[in-house]
Design an enzyme around this catalytic site. Structure first.
Site, mmCIF file in Angstrom:
data_model
loop_
_atom_site.group_PDB
_atom_site.id
_atom_site.type_symbol
_atom_site.label_atom_id
_atom_site.label_comp_id
_atom_site.label_asym_id
_atom_site.label_seq_id
_atom_site.Cartn_x
_atom_site.Cartn_y
_atom_site.Cartn_z
ATOM 1 C CG ASP A 1 -0.074 -0.952 -6.515
ATOM 2 O OD1 ASP A 1 0.882 -0.651 -5.781
ATOM 3 O OD2 ASP A 1 -0.774 -0.115 -7.110
ATOM 4 C CG ASN B 1 3.784 -1.007 -2.795
ATOM 5 O OD1 ASN B 1 2.683 -0.514 -3.080
ATOM 6 N ND2 ASN B 1 4.676 -0.345 -2.071
ATOM 7 N NE ARG C 1 0.994 7.433 -7.060
ATOM 8 C CZ ARG C 1 0.668 7.446 -5.756
ATOM 9 N NH1 ARG C 1 0.017 8.458 -5.215
ATOM 10 N NH2 ARG C 1 0.986 6.432 -4.981
ATOM 11 N N GLY C 2 -2.255 5.393 -7.204
ATOM 12 C CA GLY C 2 -2.486 4.746 -5.916
ATOM 13 C C GLY C 2 -3.644 3.785 -6.128
ATOM 14 C CB ALA C 3 -3.951 0.150 -5.494
HETATM 15 O O1 MRU Z 1 2.460 3.824 -9.709
HETATM 16 P P1 MRU Z 1 1.716 4.292 -8.497
HETATM 17 O O2 MRU Z 1 2.178 5.607 -8.004
HETATM 18 O O3 MRU Z 1 0.216 4.211 -8.688
HETATM 19 O O4 MRU Z 1 2.100 3.191 -7.402
HETATM 20 C C1 MRU Z 1 1.476 3.249 -6.173
HETATM 21 C C2 MRU Z 1 1.960 2.315 -5.164
HETATM 22 O O5 MRU Z 1 2.780 1.449 -5.408
HETATM 23 C C3 MRU Z 1 1.292 2.420 -3.839
HETATM 24 O O6 MRU Z 1 2.146 2.038 -2.820
HETATM 25 C C4 MRU Z 1 0.064 1.515 -3.847
HETATM 26 O O7 MRU Z 1 -0.773 1.819 -4.909
HETATM 27 C C5 MRU Z 1 -0.689 1.602 -2.606
HETATM 28 S S1 MRU Z 1 -1.646 3.084 -2.532
HETATM 29 C C6 MRU Z 1 -2.503 3.032 -1.098
#
Ligand code: MRU
Length: 356
Positions: free
Chosen positions: A246, A256, A55-57
């Protein structure tokens, strides 16, 4: 900055040594267990993204890039037409796993673009080109995180209190991270900050991942529930908010993790600068405003049962569980990218960033 294979191998997403699989650190198991998953099929990749094992964009984008390469290798013996059509199908399937983060669709499009641009080439030649492309996606992210960290560090002073939401550290990206990058880079240089990590309901990325990463790095981190951010700000303990993103729309609105826009509203009330930090791959100029961003909705179990020994609501109670929200660009002090710090007017200055 020269990126080596050793740099890639310590990231939460990388290729297996024999290149037959994508290896990910299963983020759902943290902070209690370090478990690595080996993903070889489109179904395994889809599931890992859908369940937030990765996870994380940016990390999702890197995983999709490597995933497309691994899937291309598996299809290498097919005839040319099936190889191309099959990869298109795999790409669409992976993209359907999570709609909000643009990095996923961006990475798949980039990999398919390599195939489309090389019409006369054999499958073997295409597989070799796809190998180079997925490595390039990862290496660029490592460099972008380093750039973002430098720019972010220039916005705060030693000893400042920084509030963050969700997790935008090394686990969600590569190397330093985005929102957490300036803090880790500062630490490397002997600059200390006090960090407040929102726990980030309902999936607790702040508790499980951000406080874990920062504590292990020796950073002064204090975990708070999401509803405590207002008091912490009122107490004067926060000098800046750093969050990830995101998808950033052309006008500067950005998606986000759910709860981010509430933090931005509080920051405005208390006069605290509010920054989102992300790589250029998270900026989507084809998306005019935040209203054009698709927001993922997830299962009610994440709210009602997931973290509890017993359910915390009756089974028939309705739940609304959007995974992201959109922060209005008017609440944003600046967008910190690998190419520099972008200030309002965002619609003009984001475009300029890509013209440079
Ligand atoms: O649902 P997730 O845990 O993938 O959400 C992630 C976020 O909202 C992060 O802040 C975003 O992806 C930035 S990661 C550098």
């Amino acid at each position: 900055m020269i990126v080596t294979n050793a740099d890639r191998m310590v990231c939460s997403v990388h290729l297996s040594e024999d290149e037959s699989a994508v290896v990910i650190l299963d983020q759902t198991q943290l902070p209690n267990r370090q478990v690595y998953l080996t993903l070889q099929t489109a179904e395994e990749l889809y599931r890992a993204i859908k369940t937030l094992a990765v996870r994380g964009a940016p990390a999702i984008g890197i995983c999709a890039g490597y995933g497309m390469y691994v899937l291309a290798r598996r299809r290498a013996e097919e005839d040319a037409a099936s190889f191309r059509a099959g990869l298109e199908k795999d790409g669409a399937y992976l993209v359907s796993s999570r709609p909000t983060a643009v990095n996923l669709a961006w990475a798949v499009k980039r990999m398919l673009g390599v195939v489309a641009a090389n019409s006369g080439k054999s499958n073997a030649a295409l597989v070799a080109l796809l190998h180079d492309e997925c490595i390039a996606i990862h290496d660029e992210d490592i460099r972008m995180c380093a750039g973002i960290s430098e720019y972010g560090l220039s916005l705060v002073k030693p000893g400042d209190g920084i509030l963050t939401h969700c997790n935008a550290g090394p686990l969600a990206t590569s190397k330093y991270g985005t929102a957490i990058g300036p803090i880790l880079l500062g630490k490397e240089r002997g600059i200390e900050f006090r960090v407040f990590a929102d726990e980030t309901r309902p999936l607790l990325q702040g508790a499980r991942l951000t406080s874990y990463e920062l504590q292990r790095a020796g950073v002064d981190v204090t975990l708070i529930c999401d509803n405590m951010a207002s008091l912490v700000m009122k107490n004067g303990w926060v000098q800046a908010c750093f969050v990830g993103c995101d998808r950033v729309a052309a006008n500067g609105d950005f998606a986000n993790k759910i709860g981010t826009s509430g933090v931005a509203i509080l920051a405005k009330h208390y006069g605290i600068p509010f920054y989102t930090l992300g790589p250029a791959s998270t900026i989507d100029l084809d998306c005019p405003t935040g209203a054009d961003i698709t927001i993922e909705e997830r299962e009610p179990e994440e709210i009602k049962t997931m973290w509890y020994r017993e359910p915390m609501a009756l089974p028939e109670v309705k739940c609304y569980n959007p995974s992201f929200d959109v922060t209005d660009h008017e609440l944003l002090t600046a967008i910190v990218t690998d190419r520099g710090v972008v200030y309002p007017p965002f619609d003009v200055n984001l475009k300029k960033l890509f013209e440079k």
